[in-house]
Design a protein around this motif. Structure first.
Motif, PDB file in Angstrom:
ATOM      1  N   VAL A  50       0.456  11.295  11.270  1.00  0.00           N
ATOM      2  CA  VAL A  50       1.774  10.795  10.903  1.00  0.00           C
ATOM      3  C   VAL A  50       1.711  10.233   9.489  1.00  0.00           C
ATOM      4  CG1 VAL A  50       3.561   9.099  11.461  1.00  0.00           C
ATOM      5  CG2 VAL A  50       2.336  10.255  13.308  1.00  0.00           C
ATOM      6  N   ALA A  51       2.624  10.699   8.625  1.00  0.00           N
ATOM      7  CA  ALA A  51       2.729  10.196   7.255  1.00  0.00           C
ATOM      8  C   ALA A  51       3.782   9.090   7.223  1.00  0.00           C
ATOM      9  CB  ALA A  51       3.130  11.323   6.316  1.00  0.00           C
ATOM     10  N   VAL A  52       3.530   8.082   6.414  1.00  0.00           N
ATOM     11  CA  VAL A  52       4.429   6.924   6.339  1.00  0.00           C
ATOM     12  C   VAL A  52       4.864   6.714   4.897  1.00  0.00           C
ATOM     13  CG1 VAL A  52       4.737   4.500   6.955  1.00  0.00           C
ATOM     14  CG2 VAL A  52       3.059   5.875   8.194  1.00  0.00           C
ATOM     15  N   SER A  53       6.153   6.452   4.719  1.00  0.00           N
ATOM     16  CA  SER A  53       6.709   6.186   3.389  1.00  0.00           C
ATOM     17  C   SER A  53       7.689   5.035   3.468  1.00  0.00           C
ATOM     18  CB  SER A  53       7.457   7.422   2.865  1.00  0.00           C
ATOM     19  OG  SER A  53       6.586   8.504   2.704  1.00  0.00           O
ATOM     20  N   LEU A  54       7.877   4.393   2.331  1.00  0.00           N
ATOM     21  CA  LEU A  54       8.915   3.365   2.238  1.00  0.00           C
ATOM     22  C   LEU A  54      10.285   4.034   2.180  1.00  0.00           C
ATOM     23  CD1 LEU A  54       7.568   0.907  -0.491  1.00  0.00           C
ATOM     24  CD2 LEU A  54       7.457   0.653   1.971  1.00  0.00           C
ATOM     25  N   THR A  55      11.257   3.393   2.788  1.00  0.00           N
ATOM     26  CA  THR A  55      12.648   3.796   2.595  1.00  0.00           C
ATOM     27  C   THR A  55      13.159   3.081   1.348  1.00  0.00           C
ATOM     28  OG1 THR A  55      13.485   1.953   3.902  1.00  0.00           O
ATOM     29  CG2 THR A  55      13.000   4.016   5.105  1.00  0.00           C
ATOM     30  N   GLY A  77      14.248  -0.565   9.349  1.00  0.00           N
ATOM     31  CA  GLY A  77      14.662   0.450   8.388  1.00  0.00           C
ATOM     32  C   GLY A  77      13.913   0.396   7.074  1.00  0.00           C
ATOM     33  N   LEU A  78      12.696  -0.173   7.069  1.00  0.00           N
ATOM     34  CA  LEU A  78      11.939  -0.360   5.835  1.00  0.00           C
ATOM     35  C   LEU A  78      10.913   0.745   5.579  1.00  0.00           C
ATOM     36  CD1 LEU A  78      11.378  -4.206   6.172  1.00  0.00           C
ATOM     37  CD2 LEU A  78      13.166  -3.009   4.876  1.00  0.00           C
ATOM     38  N   VAL A  79      10.484   1.431   6.639  1.00  0.00           N
ATOM     39  CA  VAL A  79       9.559   2.548   6.510  1.00  0.00           C
ATOM     40  C   VAL A  79      10.052   3.700   7.365  1.00  0.00           C
ATOM     41  CG1 VAL A  79       7.537   1.075   6.056  1.00  0.00           C
ATOM     42  CG2 VAL A  79       8.008   1.856   8.385  1.00  0.00           C
ATOM     43  N   ALA A  80       9.615   4.889   6.991  1.00  0.00           N
ATOM     44  CA  ALA A  80       9.902   6.096   7.773  1.00  0.00           C
ATOM     45  C   ALA A  80       8.574   6.755   8.107  1.00  0.00           C
ATOM     46  CB  ALA A  80      10.788   7.052   6.975  1.00  0.00           C
ATOM     47  N   ARG A  81       8.446   7.203   9.340  1.00  0.00           N
ATOM     48  CA  ARG A  81       7.236   7.899   9.785  1.00  0.00           C
ATOM     49  C   ARG A  81       7.613   9.330  10.126  1.00  0.00           C
ATOM     50  NH1 ARG A  81       4.319   4.652  14.321  1.00  0.00           N
ATOM     51  NH2 ARG A  81       6.090   5.458  15.445  1.00  0.00           N
ATOM     52  N   GLN A  82       6.779  10.275   9.658  1.00  0.00           N
ATOM     53  CA  GLN A  82       7.045  11.689   9.901  1.00  0.00           C
ATOM     54  C   GLN A  82       5.759  12.387  10.317  1.00  0.00           C
ATOM     55  OE1 GLN A  82       8.490  12.700   6.002  1.00  0.00           O
ATOM     56  NE2 GLN A  82      10.618  12.394   6.590  1.00  0.00           N
ATOM     57  N   VAL A  99       0.835  -1.202   0.000  1.00  0.00           N
ATOM     58  CA  VAL A  99       0.000   0.000   0.000  1.00  0.00           C
ATOM     59  C   VAL A  99       0.872   1.254   0.000  1.00  0.00           C
ATOM     60  CG1 VAL A  99      -1.673   1.343   1.341  1.00  0.00           C
ATOM     61  CG2 VAL A  99      -2.016  -1.112   1.022  1.00  0.00           C
ATOM     62  N   LEU A 100       1.947   1.252   0.808  1.00  0.00           N
ATOM     63  CA  LEU A 100       2.823   2.428   0.858  1.00  0.00           C
ATOM     64  C   LEU A 100       3.567   2.642  -0.452  1.00  0.00           C
ATOM     65  CD1 LEU A 100       4.247   2.190   4.469  1.00  0.00           C
ATOM     66  CD2 LEU A 100       2.512   3.770   3.585  1.00  0.00           C
ATOM     67  N   ASN A 101       3.862   1.574  -1.154  1.00  0.00           N
ATOM     68  CA  ASN A 101       4.508   1.710  -2.455  1.00  0.00           C
ATOM     69  C   ASN A 101       3.578   2.421  -3.440  1.00  0.00           C
ATOM     70  OD1 ASN A 101       6.797   1.036  -4.244  1.00  0.00           O
ATOM     71  ND2 ASN A 101       5.279  -0.211  -5.301  1.00  0.00           N
ATOM     72  N   ALA A 102       2.301   2.096  -3.368  1.00  0.00           N
ATOM     73  CA  ALA A 102       1.313   2.714  -4.263  1.00  0.00           C
ATOM     74  C   ALA A 102       0.897   4.109  -3.792  1.00  0.00           C
ATOM     75  CB  ALA A 102       0.078   1.815  -4.365  1.00  0.00           C
ATOM     76  N   HIS A 103       1.026   4.382  -2.497  1.00  0.00           N
ATOM     77  CA  HIS A 103       0.560   5.652  -1.916  1.00  0.00           C
ATOM     78  C   HIS A 103       1.594   6.195  -0.937  1.00  0.00           C
ATOM     79  CE1 HIS A 103      -3.434   4.987  -3.625  1.00  0.00           C
ATOM     80  NE2 HIS A 103      -3.266   3.728  -3.280  1.00  0.00           N
ATOM     81  N   PRO A 104       2.730   6.678  -1.435  1.00  0.00           N
ATOM     82  CA  PRO A 104       3.772   7.204  -0.541  1.00  0.00           C
ATOM     83  C   PRO A 104       3.250   8.368   0.294  1.00  0.00           C
ATOM     84  CG  PRO A 104       4.524   7.184  -2.839  1.00  0.00           C
ATOM     85  CD  PRO A 104       3.084   6.803  -2.837  1.00  0.00           C
ATOM     86  N   GLY A 105       3.664   8.410   1.544  1.00  0.00           N
ATOM     87  CA  GLY A 105       3.269   9.506   2.415  1.00  0.00           C
ATOM     88  C   GLY A 105       1.861   9.392   2.965  1.00  0.00           C
ATOM     89  N   LEU A 106       1.258   8.225   2.830  1.00  0.00           N
ATOM     90  CA  LEU A 106      -0.093   8.000   3.334  1.00  0.00           C
ATOM     91  C   LEU A 106      -0.085   8.143   4.859  1.00  0.00           C
ATOM     92  CD1 LEU A 106      -2.863   7.133   2.168  1.00  0.00           C
ATOM     93  CD2 LEU A 106      -2.243   4.789   2.717  1.00  0.00           C
ATOM     94  N   GLY A 107      -1.136   8.725   5.404  1.00  0.00           N
ATOM     95  CA  GLY A 107      -1.253   8.848   6.850  1.00  0.00           C
ATOM     96  C   GLY A 107      -1.479   7.486   7.488  1.00  0.00           C
ATOM     97  N   GLN A 108      -1.047   7.350   8.742  1.00  0.00           N
ATOM     98  CA  GLN A 108      -1.205   6.080   9.460  1.00  0.00           C
ATOM     99  C   GLN A 108      -2.658   5.630   9.522  1.00  0.00           C
ATOM    100  OE1 GLN A 108       2.401   6.049  12.668  1.00  0.00           O
ATOM    101  NE2 GLN A 108       0.388   5.924  13.490  1.00  0.00           N
ATOM    102  N   SER A 109      -3.573   6.561   9.778  1.00  0.00           N
ATOM    103  CA  SER A 109      -4.996   6.202   9.874  1.00  0.00           C
ATOM    104  C   SER A 109      -5.530   5.734   8.522  1.00  0.00           C
ATOM    105  CB  SER A 109      -5.818   7.387  10.378  1.00  0.00           C
ATOM    106  OG  SER A 109      -5.447   7.697  11.696  1.00  0.00           O
ATOM    107  N   SER A 110      -5.147   6.423   7.455  1.00  0.00           N
ATOM    108  CA  SER A 110      -5.573   6.012   6.112  1.00  0.00           C
ATOM    109  C   SER A 110      -4.973   4.663   5.746  1.00  0.00           C
ATOM    110  CB  SER A 110      -5.160   7.062   5.086  1.00  0.00           C
ATOM    111  OG  SER A 110      -5.833   8.267   5.322  1.00  0.00           O
ATOM    112  N   LEU A 111      -3.728   4.437   6.159  1.00  0.00           N
ATOM    113  CA  LEU A 111      -3.077   3.144   5.912  1.00  0.00           C
ATOM    114  C   LEU A 111      -3.848   2.029   6.612  1.00  0.00           C
ATOM    115  CD1 LEU A 111      -0.725   1.411   4.848  1.00  0.00           C
ATOM    116  CD2 LEU A 111       0.549   2.077   6.908  1.00  0.00           C
ATOM    117  N   ALA A 112      -4.213   2.254   7.860  1.00  0.00           N
ATOM    118  CA  ALA A 112      -4.976   1.245   8.606  1.00  0.00           C
ATOM    119  C   ALA A 112      -6.281   0.920   7.887  1.00  0.00           C
ATOM    120  CB  ALA A 112      -5.250   1.733  10.030  1.00  0.00           C
ATOM    121  N   ARG A 113      -6.995   1.956   7.447  1.00  0.00           N
ATOM    122  CA  ARG A 113      -8.270   1.742   6.740  1.00  0.00           C
ATOM    123  C   ARG A 113      -8.062   1.034   5.401  1.00  0.00           C
ATOM    124  NH1 ARG A 113      -9.063   6.896   8.959  1.00  0.00           N
ATOM    125  NH2 ARG A 113      -8.518   7.889   6.986  1.00  0.00           N
TER     126      ARG A 113
END
Length: 142
Positions: A78-83, A65-70, A31-45
């Motif tokens: 919190v936005a999440v992206s793949l490293t 070291g596979l994801v970064a949260r900002q 999901v993060l690969n398709a939607h970089p920077g997705l919020g944690q709540s949106s990722l959960a949904r």
């Protein structure tokens, strides 16, 4: 259905042993690969996970070291992206994940496979309101 889920997870874990990914971790990375920077709540949904589950999975992936949260905006979002390592591992996991899927579906012919998918989509769609965690696909193709 519970037994089918157990078998599905076991096949996935068997095929993905070398990349050390669980089905939940693979789902998060996909999901993060398709939607970089997705919020944690949106990722959960997007995965049909509750917030506690997605946070647990993210902490494990972040520790590797596979994801970064900002932090995002002034709120507690919190936005999440793949490293780069996460992207590389996801690419490495594609072939074993596909092999697991083929093993799972192997007892069925093509028509039965499509019928199973259609019936599962009907079942989950009709009962979505009874789920413990909502499934809401992320908007857009970013």
């Amino acid at each position: 259905m519970r037994r089918a889920h157990q078998i599905s997870a076991a096949l996935f874990e068997d095929e993905c042993r070398n990349v050390q990914l669980t089905p939940a971790q693979f789902g998060v990375l996909t999901v993060l690969n398709a939607h970089p920077g997705l919020g944690q709540s949106s990722l959960a949904r997007a995965l049909g996970f509750d917030k506690v589950t997605v946070l647990r999975v993210l902490r494990g992936l972040q520790g590797r070291g596979l994801v970064a949260r900002q932090a995002q905006g002034g709120r507690r979002s919190v936005a999440v992206s793949l490293t780069d390592a996460g992207t590389a591992l996801l690419e490495q996991a594609q072939q074993p994940a596909e092999k697991a899927y083929r093993r799972l579906m192997a007892p069925l012919d093509r028509e039965q496979q499509q019928q199973l998918i259609d019936l599962l989509q009907l079942l989950t769609g009709e009962l979505e309101d009874d789920a413990r965690a909502a499934f809401v696909p992320p908007a857009g193709n970013d």
